[in-house]
Design a protein around this motif. Structure first.
Motif, mmCIF file in Angstrom:
data_model
loop_
_atom_site.group_PDB
_atom_site.id
_atom_site.type_symbol
_atom_site.label_atom_id
_atom_site.label_comp_id
_atom_site.label_asym_id
_atom_site.label_seq_id
_atom_site.Cartn_x
_atom_site.Cartn_y
_atom_site.Cartn_z
ATOM 1 N N TYR A 320 0.836 -1.209 0.000
ATOM 2 C CA TYR A 320 0.000 0.000 0.000
ATOM 3 C C TYR A 320 0.871 1.260 0.000
ATOM 4 O O TYR A 320 0.615 2.218 -0.741
ATOM 5 C CB TYR A 320 -0.924 -0.017 1.213
ATOM 6 N N LYS A 321 1.951 1.220 0.878
ATOM 7 C CA LYS A 321 2.817 2.390 0.998
ATOM 8 C C LYS A 321 3.537 2.688 -0.332
ATOM 9 O O LYS A 321 3.662 3.840 -0.737
ATOM 10 C CB LYS A 321 3.838 2.158 2.112
ATOM 11 N N LYS A 322 4.034 1.627 -0.989
ATOM 12 C CA LYS A 322 4.740 1.813 -2.270
ATOM 13 C C LYS A 322 3.827 2.451 -3.314
ATOM 14 O O LYS A 322 4.210 3.369 -4.036
ATOM 15 C CB LYS A 322 5.252 0.469 -2.784
ATOM 16 N N MET A 323 2.606 1.950 -3.372
ATOM 17 C CA MET A 323 1.657 2.472 -4.368
ATOM 18 C C MET A 323 1.249 3.891 -4.027
ATOM 19 O O MET A 323 1.048 4.728 -4.906
ATOM 20 C CB MET A 323 0.420 1.567 -4.446
ATOM 21 N N LYS A 324 1.191 4.143 -2.688
ATOM 22 C CA LYS A 324 0.826 5.482 -2.236
ATOM 23 C C LYS A 324 1.910 6.479 -2.621
ATOM 24 O O LYS A 324 1.623 7.596 -3.090
ATOM 25 C CB LYS A 324 0.646 5.450 -0.716
ATOM 26 N N ASP A 325 3.174 6.048 -2.417
ATOM 27 C CA ASP A 325 4.290 6.928 -2.751
ATOM 28 C C ASP A 325 4.364 7.225 -4.249
ATOM 29 O O ASP A 325 4.801 8.305 -4.646
ATOM 30 C CB ASP A 325 5.618 6.308 -2.276
ATOM 31 N N LYS A 326 3.994 6.252 -5.033
ATOM 32 C CA LYS A 326 4.028 6.439 -6.494
ATOM 33 C C LYS A 326 2.807 7.197 -7.026
ATOM 34 O O LYS A 326 2.723 7.521 -8.204
ATOM 35 C CB LYS A 326 4.114 5.080 -7.194
ATOM 36 N N GLY A 327 1.878 7.469 -6.143
ATOM 37 C CA GLY A 327 0.680 8.219 -6.553
ATOM 38 C C GLY A 327 -0.364 7.379 -7.243
ATOM 39 O O GLY A 327 -1.256 7.909 -7.911
#
Length: 329
Positions: A320-327
């Motif tokens: 979730y965090k990775k996808m969040k960081d990538k927007g």
């Protein structure tokens, strides 16, 4: 004003005729003493009537002149003659004379003969035009047509009838139409239609057969021929509706196909029992299954699986965090 051409080789008689015509208000369009001169000037003068001496000087007599004129001009001819014998009258039998005047004649006699001839010619012209129009509508009709007598025997057919049904007039004239083109299974219907035709207009879609026995879809329009209040037969038109029937059949097949498709469509409606905790659904047999199974069974819906952002955050926090960081979320 009525224009009258005088063809007379005796000048005194011609002048006397002209004087009489002037007195009665006619216009003398010309005076000729030879038939050939009258022929040559017909197109230019366009007379409404010709007073023609039978015994003319020159190569052509009055009868021969009249025959040539009538080939190209529809004009009434009254013959002038000094002879009332049967031989003189017989000599004009091949030409449509509108009267004879015996020389010498009275002015009133000339006037009466001219007026009667004009009325006769006008009536015959109207009758000829009406007949020509009727024949044109019959022979040139694009649909098969037939004239029948009161016994429903063939009197005449148009060219399209021969083309459509395969019969020539020589083959079927005087024969009953029902015996020629009625399929066996339609005999009772045809008898009723024939009866109805004698009393009024008939319009009916049905089937008939051609000379070879082939079945033809037709739309019949029929009406009685009434003269002086008496039925003299009937006039029937057989409209070829094979193309229309084909379109109607294709339309019925399409409607049937659409109805079948509609019947196969599954819909969800009404009250559906669902568990408050696990969210399973109970079907009509009492079986508890998941939502996907139930909806798939009761509709044409298929499912693809993914994960919503809330579940991704709860169960796969790193992803979730990775996808969040990538927007991406």
């Amino acid at each position: 004003m009525t224009k009258i051409l005088i063809v007379e080789d005796e000048r005194m008689i011609a002048d006397d005729i002209k004087y009489t015509l002037d007195q009665y208000g006619y216009e003398v369009s010309g005076i000729f003493n030879k038939g050939i001169d009258a022929i040559d000037n017909m197109s230019a003068l366009k007379p409404d009537m010709i007073l023609m001496d039978i015994m003319l000087e020159g190569e052509l007599n009055g009868i021969e002149t009249g025959e040539i004129i009538l080939k190209d001009h529809d004009v009434p001819i009254i013959f002038l003659t000094a002879f009332a014998d049967s031989t003189t009258v017989e000599s004009t039998k091949d030409i449509a004379a509108y009267g004879y005047i015996l020389k010498p004649f009275e002015a009133k006699e000339l006037y009466a003969t001219i007026e009667i001839a004009l009325i006769k010619h006008k009536s015959e012209k109207k009758l000829k035009e009406s007949k020509a129009l009727s024949e044109s509508m019959f022979t040139g009709n694009p649909e098969p047509c037939v004239y029948l007598n009161n016994d429903f025997q063939v009197i005449d057919i148009n060219p399209r009838f021969k083309e459509f049904f395969g019969f020539s007039l020589e083959e079927i004239k005087g024969k009953e139409i029902d015996a020629l083109i009625i399929p066996e299974e339609y005999e009772t219907e045809a008898t009723k239609l024939s009866s109805d035709t004698l009393s009024g207009y008939v319009y009916f879609d049905t089937f008939r057969k051609n000379k070879e026995g082939g079945i033809l879809p037709v739309s019949i329009s029929a009406a009685p021929i009434v003269i002086d209040g008496k039925s003299k037969g009937s006039f029937v038109i057989y409209k070829d509706i094979s193309i229309r029937k084909k379109v109607e059949e294709e339309r019925e097949k399409l409607i049937e196909k659409l109805q079948k498709s509609l019947d196969e469509i599954k819909t969800l409606e009404g009250l559906i029992p669902i568990c408050s905790y696990c969210k399973k659904i109970r079907d009509d047999s009492g079986f508890w299954g998941n939502v996907e199974q139930y909806i798939s069974k009761h509709s044409n819906v298929d499912f693809s699986h993914s994960i919503c952002p809330d579940c991704l955050k709860e169960h796969f926090p790193d992803q979730y965090k990775k996808m969040k960081d990538k927007g991406n979320i």
